[in-house]
Motif scaffolding. Sequence first.
Motif, mmCIF file in Angstrom:
data_model
loop_
_atom_site.group_PDB
_atom_site.id
_atom_site.type_symbol
_atom_site.label_atom_id
_atom_site.label_comp_id
_atom_site.label_asym_id
_atom_site.label_seq_id
_atom_site.Cartn_x
_atom_site.Cartn_y
_atom_site.Cartn_z
ATOM 1 N N SER A 162 11.913 -2.181 -6.182
ATOM 2 C CA SER A 162 12.930 -1.126 -6.057
ATOM 3 C C SER A 162 14.276 -1.765 -5.734
ATOM 4 O O SER A 162 14.349 -2.955 -5.413
ATOM 5 N N SER A 163 15.322 -0.953 -5.785
ATOM 6 C CA SER A 163 16.638 -1.482 -5.441
ATOM 7 C C SER A 163 16.739 -1.687 -3.933
ATOM 8 O O SER A 163 16.023 -1.050 -3.151
ATOM 9 N N LEU A 164 17.614 -2.581 -3.533
ATOM 10 C CA LEU A 164 17.848 -2.819 -2.111
ATOM 11 C C LEU A 164 18.678 -1.676 -1.535
ATOM 12 O O LEU A 164 19.469 -1.062 -2.241
ATOM 13 N N SER A 165 18.499 -1.415 -0.255
ATOM 14 C CA SER A 165 19.324 -0.399 0.401
ATOM 15 C C SER A 165 20.618 -1.040 0.891
ATOM 16 O O SER A 165 20.704 -2.258 1.046
ATOM 17 N N ARG A 166 21.614 -0.218 1.140
ATOM 18 C CA ARG A 166 22.874 -0.718 1.687
ATOM 19 C C ARG A 166 22.643 -1.359 3.054
ATOM 20 O O ARG A 166 23.259 -2.362 3.389
ATOM 21 N N VAL A 167 21.744 -0.751 3.829
ATOM 22 C CA VAL A 167 21.444 -1.272 5.176
ATOM 23 C C VAL A 167 20.836 -2.665 5.080
ATOM 24 O O VAL A 167 21.135 -3.547 5.895
ATOM 25 N N MET A 168 19.996 -2.879 4.068
ATOM 26 C CA MET A 168 19.366 -4.187 3.889
ATOM 27 C C MET A 168 20.420 -5.266 3.625
ATOM 28 O O MET A 168 20.340 -6.367 4.172
ATOM 29 N N ILE A 169 21.419 -4.936 2.805
ATOM 30 C CA ILE A 169 22.500 -5.891 2.532
ATOM 31 C C ILE A 169 23.247 -6.206 3.835
ATOM 32 O O ILE A 169 23.605 -7.352 4.098
ATOM 33 N N PHE A 170 23.445 -5.179 4.642
ATOM 34 C CA PHE A 170 24.122 -5.371 5.938
ATOM 35 C C PHE A 170 23.349 -6.365 6.801
ATOM 36 O O PHE A 170 23.928 -7.292 7.381
ATOM 37 N N TYR A 171 22.029 -6.177 6.884
ATOM 38 C CA TYR A 171 21.204 -7.060 7.723
ATOM 39 C C TYR A 171 21.173 -8.495 7.174
ATOM 40 O O TYR A 171 21.167 -9.461 7.942
ATOM 41 N N ILE A 172 21.142 -8.616 5.858
ATOM 42 C CA ILE A 172 21.152 -9.949 5.236
ATOM 43 C C ILE A 172 22.416 -10.705 5.645
ATOM 44 O O ILE A 172 22.367 -11.855 6.083
ATOM 45 N N ILE A 173 23.565 -10.028 5.516
ATOM 46 C CA ILE A 173 24.848 -10.668 5.826
ATOM 47 C C ILE A 173 24.977 -10.954 7.325
ATOM 48 O O ILE A 173 25.438 -12.024 7.727
ATOM 49 N N LYS A 174 24.548 -9.998 8.139
ATOM 50 C CA LYS A 174 24.631 -10.181 9.599
ATOM 51 C C LYS A 174 23.799 -11.381 10.046
ATOM 52 O O LYS A 174 24.240 -12.198 10.865
ATOM 53 N N ASP A 175 22.613 -11.503 9.483
ATOM 54 C CA ASP A 175 21.716 -12.609 9.839
ATOM 55 C C ASP A 175 22.309 -13.959 9.403
ATOM 56 O O ASP A 175 22.284 -14.934 10.155
ATOM 57 N N LEU A 176 22.875 -14.004 8.202
ATOM 58 C CA LEU A 176 23.462 -15.249 7.696
ATOM 59 C C LEU A 176 24.709 -15.649 8.484
ATOM 60 O O LEU A 176 24.936 -16.828 8.747
ATOM 61 N N ALA A 177 25.516 -14.656 8.872
ATOM 62 C CA ALA A 177 26.720 -14.938 9.665
ATOM 63 C C ALA A 177 26.343 -15.542 11.009
ATOM 64 O O ALA A 177 26.989 -16.484 11.483
ATOM 65 N N LYS A 178 25.268 -15.019 11.590
ATOM 66 C CA LYS A 178 24.781 -15.552 12.875
ATOM 67 C C LYS A 178 24.333 -17.004 12.707
ATOM 68 O O LYS A 178 24.657 -17.874 13.522
ATOM 69 N N LYS A 179 23.599 -17.262 11.627
ATOM 70 C CA LYS A 179 23.132 -18.633 11.354
ATOM 71 C C LYS A 179 24.305 -19.586 11.118
ATOM 72 O O LYS A 179 24.240 -20.762 11.453
ATOM 73 N N ALA A 180 25.384 -19.047 10.534
ATOM 74 C CA ALA A 180 26.559 -19.873 10.238
ATOM 75 C C ALA A 180 27.482 -20.015 11.447
ATOM 76 O O ALA A 180 28.505 -20.689 11.368
ATOM 77 N N GLY A 181 27.117 -19.358 12.555
ATOM 78 C CA GLY A 181 27.907 -19.463 13.785
ATOM 79 C C GLY A 181 29.199 -18.670 13.750
ATOM 80 O O GLY A 181 30.153 -18.969 14.470
ATOM 81 N N ILE A 182 29.239 -17.619 12.923
ATOM 82 C CA ILE A 182 30.452 -16.787 12.817
ATOM 83 C C ILE A 182 30.327 -15.594 13.761
ATOM 84 O O ILE A 182 29.346 -14.842 13.696
ATOM 85 N N THR A 183 31.310 -15.446 14.627
ATOM 86 C CA THR A 183 31.238 -14.384 15.649
ATOM 87 C C THR A 183 32.078 -13.158 15.290
ATOM 88 O O THR A 183 32.094 -12.190 16.030
ATOM 89 N N LYS A 184 32.783 -13.202 14.180
ATOM 90 C CA LYS A 184 33.581 -12.039 13.755
ATOM 91 C C LYS A 184 32.656 -10.858 13.459
ATOM 92 O O LYS A 184 31.497 -11.049 13.087
ATOM 93 N N ILE A 185 33.199 -9.647 13.626
ATOM 94 C CA ILE A 185 32.429 -8.443 13.277
ATOM 95 C C ILE A 185 32.520 -8.269 11.762
ATOM 96 O O ILE A 185 33.599 -7.983 11.230
ATOM 97 N N ILE A 186 31.407 -8.492 11.081
ATOM 98 C CA ILE A 186 31.456 -8.397 9.619
ATOM 99 C C ILE A 186 30.374 -7.464 9.088
ATOM 100 O O ILE A 186 29.396 -7.152 9.760
ATOM 101 N N SER A 187 30.598 -7.032 7.865
ATOM 102 C CA SER A 187 29.679 -6.131 7.170
ATOM 103 C C SER A 187 29.773 -6.476 5.687
ATOM 104 O O SER A 187 30.582 -7.331 5.299
ATOM 105 N N PRO A 188 28.998 -5.818 4.831
ATOM 106 C CA PRO A 188 29.147 -6.090 3.397
ATOM 107 C C PRO A 188 30.580 -5.876 2.907
ATOM 108 O O PRO A 188 31.065 -6.592 2.034
ATOM 109 N N HIS A 189 31.284 -4.904 3.507
ATOM 110 C CA HIS A 189 32.659 -4.616 3.081
ATOM 111 C C HIS A 189 33.595 -5.790 3.373
ATOM 112 O O HIS A 189 34.631 -5.935 2.723
ATOM 113 N N THR A 190 33.222 -6.637 4.344
ATOM 114 C CA THR A 190 34.060 -7.789 4.680
ATOM 115 C C THR A 190 34.234 -8.706 3.472
ATOM 116 O O THR A 190 35.294 -9.308 3.288
#
Length: 300
Positions: free
Chosen positions: A217-245
């Motif tokens: 099935s297609s991914l949900s918008r929330v899933m994209i948010f969690y993917i990006i949030k998790d990767l930003a944390k791994k990359a050590g980025i502390t800015k508040i980001i979302s898919p729209h960023t």
Amino acid sequence: MWQPYKKSYKAYLQLEKSLSDNSVEAYMHDLEKLTQYLQAENNMKTPADIALKDLQQFIQGIAKMGINATSQARIISGIKSFFKYCVIENIIAKDPSVLLEAPKLKRALPDVLSFQEIENIIAAIDMSTPDGTRNRAILETMYSCGLRVSETVNLKLSSLYLDIGFVRVIGKGDKERLIPVGNDAIKHIKIYRENIRNHIKPKKDYEDIVFLNRFGSSLSRVMIFYIIKDLAKKAGITKIISPHTFRHSFATHLVEGGADLRAVQEMLGHESITTTEIYTHLDRDYLRATLNQFHPAFKK
């Protein structure tokens, strides 16, 4: 004359809506402002007699008193809640607050990622997994094309024209636009499509969707948010980001690089150029920061 209505409305908020004491108090305070205004104006109307014009005059009145736009918006929300309750309880036949407009609030711009930060986020993806291969293709596409998250999850295979470097997107209001897609995005879409997606059986109605979850099935918008949030944390980025960023950064980097605003508007799918112009304001801040850093007269 409004006292019985206030009392029953308060009980409704407490018992039916199960709101906290603080929330109930805030709603009652908003309603109190309206009734105080009506009394001051010698307006003896009951809730059933109140018209949109009365409410508009009330908002104009509190604006003249110096109440800011944010507080006005909150009061309007409280007033709308009360009249909604009156409709539910058959106290009034028609809600006079339906067309009551809140003042436009200044939009707070989201954080912008530098190109290096975007590279760091992408580098944090584990490319040894099927999900990682897909996620790399997603992020490359979002940044390359400035897509909204809804446009990303609904992107279709039949809308990919990778041989000529374009994707066709259906945006807000079902408006269609063609957007150039970069070489990195093309490369990773092809890797995902040929090595991962080809081995997933799409569910009915999802056969043409580009980015699928493991269940087809297609991914949900929330899933994209969690993917990006998790990767930003791994990359050590502390800015508040979302898919729209990613979309915001795409536009900011273009404007900072000197791109024509009309071209940016077209790629973002903005109906009005004024929406795109927020990036010129951001660019002015960027220019001032550059002057502060490098110009002798700006240094302190």
